[in-house]
Scaffold this active site. Sequence first.
Site, PDB file in Angstrom:
ATOM      1  N   CYS A   7       1.803  -0.370   9.104  1.00 54.04           N
ATOM      2  CA  CYS A   7       2.518   0.660   8.348  1.00 54.04           C
ATOM      3  C   CYS A   7       1.542   1.563   7.581  1.00 54.04           C
ATOM      4  CB  CYS A   7       3.496  -0.043   7.397  1.00 54.04           C
ATOM      5  SG  CYS A   7       4.187   0.997   6.110  1.00 54.04           S
ATOM      6  N   CYS A  45       2.192   1.871   3.827  1.00 51.51           N
ATOM      7  CA  CYS A  45       1.832   0.601   3.176  1.00 51.51           C
ATOM      8  C   CYS A  45       0.340   0.586   2.853  1.00 51.51           C
ATOM      9  CB  CYS A  45       2.179  -0.589   4.077  1.00 51.51           C
ATOM     10  SG  CYS A  45       3.938  -0.726   4.472  1.00 51.51           S
TER      11      CYS A  45
END
Length: 102
Positions: free
Chosen positions: A26, A29
């Site tokens: 991600c 993230c």
Amino acid sequence: MPKKSFSELINSPGMPVLVDFYADWCGPCKTMAPILEQVAGQHQGKLKVIKIDVDKHQGVAQQFRVQSIPTLILFHKGQPVWRQAGVVSAAQIGQVVQGANG
């Protein structure tokens, strides 16, 4: 030493626990990672930060209805008191943590 359960992790006595639900693949993230390190440093002794990989711990992610990542959930005395999906600034997190610490 046995691993602590998620319930034990979020029931940290005396301090709130910020949980970062993330995945290695991600992009946002990865953007949050240094922000969370900064927050953890600024609130050392007043906040515990833990990371939960949603790919490895799908049950916990489902339990808290994590539908997008990153999702941050702040727990105080084992109860969720704040949650936010997406990238959040260190200042925003700091304000929430200060509120949780009273």
